[in-house]
Design a protein around this motif. Structure first.
Motif: not given
Length: 328
Positions: A89-115
């Motif tokens: 399926y289209d990995v350049n679609c908004m849903e795929f790209k934004h899902s990937s980016n939200v995941l990155a934010e989730y892990f960055t969010f916890h790393a920045e708080r040393n969790f």
């Protein structure tokens, strides 16, 4: 047919028309929606991806984000993204790209708080990054109250683009006269043949508000902060034929958007909450608020004055070309 008429009485033909047209709707929904969770096409995957990434977005913007939240949802989202790519399926679609980016934010969010997240989750994310090229971490939106309402009196395009769903509220009550003003503005929304069938139940009593929130799915973590809940219904006694079957939802939807805009104009934050519940919850809310049988419940809106600063889910929108089809 004669036997059926005998069983159903003089309204047999009406019964048959109602059953036939609702069966038409039911068949289409059963076949074309993802209610059976069979994921038969790309759109079914996109719908599920959006639900999952939005759960994470909401968690990141809660008034008090609980570190480590949403582990099973994060795992499901990674698995679904990997499957989406494997199927071509289209990995350049908004849903795929934004899902990937939200995941990155989730892990960055916890790393920045040393969790330290569970090892299983962290390891799965490493595998996910290997299988699917993740983008940059998104950044949920942060506003001050002044910034958020700076376009409340602006041109229509600026006003419309400035409104977001808010899930953080102060404890300042909304005066009744302000609520009445907002409802009066919402009443200017279109109605079918000017049949003014919209009804609204305004709940500020803490005990009743708590009971309403127990019945609605999707307000966990913020619903209790709302100083006011609006329950929107439509009086179906106004409708005259079977073809009117969906008009209540259409009218409620238009009324709801007008009310959201009126609240925004009056510097009140709000978030529409679905009423996608089973018959037991629907009956329970009817009993709680004494909603008569001839009114169909459409949705709930949480509202309240906003704190000095707050976060809002980024929730990107598709481009016009993705949703519009022109016949010229």
């Amino acid at each position: 047919m004669n036997r059926l008429k005998t069983l159903l009485g003089k309204n047999a033909l009406v019964y048959m028309r109602v059953l036939r047209i609702y069966f038409y709707d039911l068949t289409r929904f059963y076949k074309q929606s993802n209610v059976k969770q069979l994921f038969r096409n790309q759109d079914a995957y996109k719908g599920r991806l959006t639900i999952l990434y939005h759960v994470i977005e909401k968690g990141l913007t809660m008034p008090q984000t609980r570190l480590g939240f949403g582990g099973p949802v994060v795992m499901d989202l990674m698995d679904l993204l990997a499957q989406f790519k494997r199927l071509g399926y289209d990995v350049n679609c908004m849903e795929f790209k934004h899902s990937s980016n939200v995941l990155a934010e989730y892990f960055t969010f916890h790393a920045e708080r040393n969790f330290e997240l569970p090892s299983e989750l962290a390891e799965r994310y490493k595998q996910f990054q290997h299988m699917v090229t993740a983008g940059n971490a998104t950044q949920q939106l942060r506003f001050t109250r002044t910034e958020y309402f700076r376009h409340k009196d602006a041109s229509f395009d600026q006003f419309s683009l400035s409104r977001y769903s808010c899930r953080n509220y102060s404890d300042t009550p909304i005066p009744r006269e302000v609520i009445q003003k907002c409802i009066r503005l919402a009443m200017k929304s279109p109605t079918s043949c000017n049949r003014q069938l919209n009804r609204i139940y305004v709940v500020s009593d803490p005990a009743i508000k708590e009971e309403v929130l127990k019945l609605q799915y999707g307000n966990r973590g913020f619903g209790h902060l709302a100083t006011t809940l609006f329950i929107l219904t439509a009086n179906i006694s106004y409708f005259q034929g079977v073809n009117d079957r969906n008009e209540s939802y259409i009218n409620t939807g238009m009324f709801a958007m007008s009310l959201l805009n009126a609240l925004h104009h009056n510097e009140i934050g709000a978030c529409p909450l679905n009423w996608s519940v089973d018959h037991k919850r629907d009956a329970a809310l009817r009993k709680l608020l004494s909603i008569p049988d001839n009114e169909r419940i459409g949705l709930v809106i949480s509202a309240g004055y906003l704190p000095e600063s707050f976060d809002i889910a980024s929730s990107p929108r598709l481009e016009v070309d993705h949703i519009a089809k022109f016949f010229a």
